[in-house]
Design an enzyme around this catalytic site. Structure first.
Site, PDB file in Angstrom:
ATOM      1  CB  SER A  89      -0.948   0.004   1.198  1.00 32.18           C
ATOM      2  OG  SER A  89      -0.302  -0.432   2.350  1.00 32.18           O
ATOM      3  CG  HIS A 128      -2.871  -0.532  -3.391  1.00 38.54           C
ATOM      4  ND1 HIS A 128      -3.072   0.803  -3.161  1.00 38.54           N
ATOM      5  CD2 HIS A 128      -3.046  -1.143  -2.193  1.00 38.54           C
ATOM      6  CE1 HIS A 128      -3.353   0.991  -1.891  1.00 38.54           C
ATOM      7  NE2 HIS A 128      -3.346  -0.175  -1.282  1.00 38.54           N
ATOM      8  CD  GLU A 164      -4.057   2.888  -6.195  1.00 37.46           C
ATOM      9  OE1 GLU A 164      -4.481   4.045  -6.065  1.00 37.46           O
ATOM     10  OE2 GLU A 164      -3.143   2.427  -5.495  1.00 37.46           O
TER      11      GLU A 164
END
Ligand SMILES: NC(=O)c1ccc[n+]([C@@H]2O[C@H](COP(=O)([O-])OP(=O)(O)OC[C@H]3O[C@@H](n4cnc5c(N)ncnc54)[C@H](O)[C@@H]3O)[C@@H](O)[C@H]2O)c1
Length: 508
Positions: free
Chosen positions: A125, A146, A158
């Site tokens: 993260s 992500h 992501e």
């Protein structure tokens, strides 16, 4: 030639069966993909398997999938007890502890086990994907992937390209995401990636407004949640939910990673509140007090009964005046004079200016001036703002008038841009800067923020719905008032606003 992610035989290895690993396994088996789940701690992969089975069965009980589909999905999830068991997979998604050295070592080990065309993806993260890939012989096959917690509910992921990531890797990760029912958004490897970068303005501007004594935490939350901006939660409720021990650290880290970019500058009181253990829900006290995990918000004060004799509304912002006239014309005498008559309270509707500046610009007395935020309309919660010298009786009269149809009113101290104007302008400006820097496209910036943060609109959409020229005016007003580079407009925004085109207009 790497295996097509659409293939029925596509197989993913997941390392780490904790919160994220099991969530990713759940959506992947639901998407028809075979999973090999590994965890370094005894019993963790088994517990992950049980969790996924429970979730899939629950989905069948609710009628979302058939019993046969549930059985087939669970059968796709296999537990393995060593990394070597990942030898034949097409993609590895790593979701272990957030530690660069551990992830680097793991990726270097994996390279010796998996096939040369197997993709290595990290669910990190906050760590740099490029730094994780740096320990690999072939960093081209390493990318960030992500997901957000809870994975099955936040349907966005992501896809993060490190500096050396090959294009085909991100293309394949996009396809895998869609197969799992998730929407991929592409982003470059940059602090906070896309969602955590684009969401900064909501916190930092909310904090700045509170720091300056313009409004209380709950007033700021009320305006952003109940007003026409339409956020699900205000920034202080959100920080209390995430926990200031987590969100405070992210805030500081992103500010530092961007070399103290003023747009991301937190305020000093968050550090003190962290030191005091005021983390939010989890500690029973944060920006609010919690009893049995229930937020105790201050009781709303009843609106005054008082009304002014007549109101004079500044014509400097014609749309603002028009919306106030439409709201009030049947309720009060509107003074149409070029200058306010002696009996009138003066109302200004500034964009990016405080009530003091608006009164001085209009050449009216600050003592009998109040300001109303009309940017997003007046149907929902309204914001009323005073100058430092506004007569409190006149303020109460306008408060009573504005609340006379039952719509709540929040009264705040002087601020260039009230509350909502400032927070929305900050979000739009940061979104535009992300587009300018080529970290992501306007479309992906919008999608990431809507799906990952549950905002009613993405940053670029917010800007286009309000109007780029208005956002530019608000930022310029803030910049003039504070002389703080935090408010300098992104060139992406200022160019498009001056050209009269929308903010989603790409570079030609
Ligand atoms: N929890 C979130 O909200 C969230 C959201 C997005 C991304 N992430 C990221 O996802 C990753 C995992 O987070 P999480 O919340 O699932 O953590 P977690 O603690 O719930 O799970 C981590 C799992 O990894 C296992 N593990 C740890 N080191 C290992 C190793 N060297 N080899 C194999 N297994 C190992 C642990 O036994 C544990 O089961 C982190 O990088 C985190 O930053 C977390």
């Amino acid at each position: 030639m790497a295996v097509d992610p659409a293939s029925p035989d596509y197989c993913i290895g997941i390392i780490g069966a904790g919160t994220m690993g099991r969530g990713i396994a759940q959506i992947a088996v639901g998407g028809g993909i075979k999973i090999k789940l590994y965890d370094g701690f005894e019993g963790a992969a088994r517990s992950g398997h049980e969790f996924v089975s429970r979730m899939v069965n629950r989905s069948a009980e609710k009628g979302n999938i058939t019993q046969e589909e549930a059985v087939a999905a669970i059968a796709r999830l296999e537990i393995i007890d060593s990394l070597e068991g990942l030898a034949g997979v097409n993609l590895v998604i790593e979701a272990v502890i957030e530690d660069l050295d551990i992830k680097k070592e793991l990726f270097a080990k994996l390279e010796k086990i998996v096939a040369p065309d197997c993709i290595l993806a990290s669910n990190t993260s906050s760590l740099s994907v490029t730094a994780i890939a740096a320990g690999c012989e072939n960093p081209g096959r390493v990318a960030g992937y992500h997901f957000f917690n809870p994975v099955p509910l936040l349907k966005v992921v992501e896809v993060i390209a490190g500096v050396l990531t090959d294009g085909w890797v991100c293309d394949a990760l996009d396809k895998v995401a869609r197969r799992c029912g998730h929407e991929p958004v592409r982003t470059q490897d940059s602090p906070g990636f896309l969602v955590n970068h684009a969401g900064r303005g909501f916190y930092t501007e909310g904090l700045r407004i509170a720091q300056e004594g313009i409004a209380s935490f709950s007033d700021i939350d009320d305006v952003l949640r109940d007003g026409a901006a339409g956020f699900r939660m205000g920034p202080f409720e959100l920080m209390d939910t995430t926990g200031l021990d987590v969100s405070g650290v992210v805030m500081e880290s992103i500010y530092q990673q961007f070399y103290e970019e003023p747009r991301f500058r937190p305020v000093a009181f968050t550090r003190q509140r962290m030191a005091a253990g005021l983390f939010g829900r989890k500690s029973g006290r944060g920006y609010y007090v919690y009893e049995d995990n229930r937020k105790i918000a201050p009781d709303p004060k009843p609106a005054p009964d008082a009304r002014p004799d007549s109101v004079w509304i500044d014509p400097a912002v014609p749309d603002g005046r028009a919306s106030l006239v439409a709201l009030l014309k049947d309720r009060i005498e509107i003074d149409d004079g070029a200058k306010p008559g002696a009996r009138s309270v003066c109302i200004v509707t500034p964009l990016g200016k405080d009530a003091t500046t608006a009164a001085l610009d209009a050449g009216i007395e600050a003592e009998r001036t109040v300001a109303v935020d009309t940017l997003l309309g007046l149907d929902k919660r309204r914001t009323l703002m005073t100058t430092p010298v506004t007569d409190p009786d006149l303020r109460d009269q306008v408060h009573g008038l504005l609340a006379s149809d039952g719509v709540p009113v929040t009264v705040i101290h002087d601020s260039p841009g009230f509350i909502a104007q400032r927070v929305i302008a900050a979000i739009v400006n940061i979104g535009c800067e992300i587009a300018q820097q080529g970290i992501a496209t306007p479309d992906d910036i919008n999608k990431a923020v809507r799906l990952g943060l549950n905002y009613p609109k993405g940053p670029i959409e917010f800007g286009d719905s309000v109007g780029p020229a208005r956002i530019l005016t608000i930022l310029q007003g803030l910049h003039d008032a504070y002389l703080d580079p935090r408010y300098r407009p992104s060139v992406w925004l200022s160019r498009r606003a001056r050209l009269g085109v929308t903010l989603d207009t790409p570079e030609g």
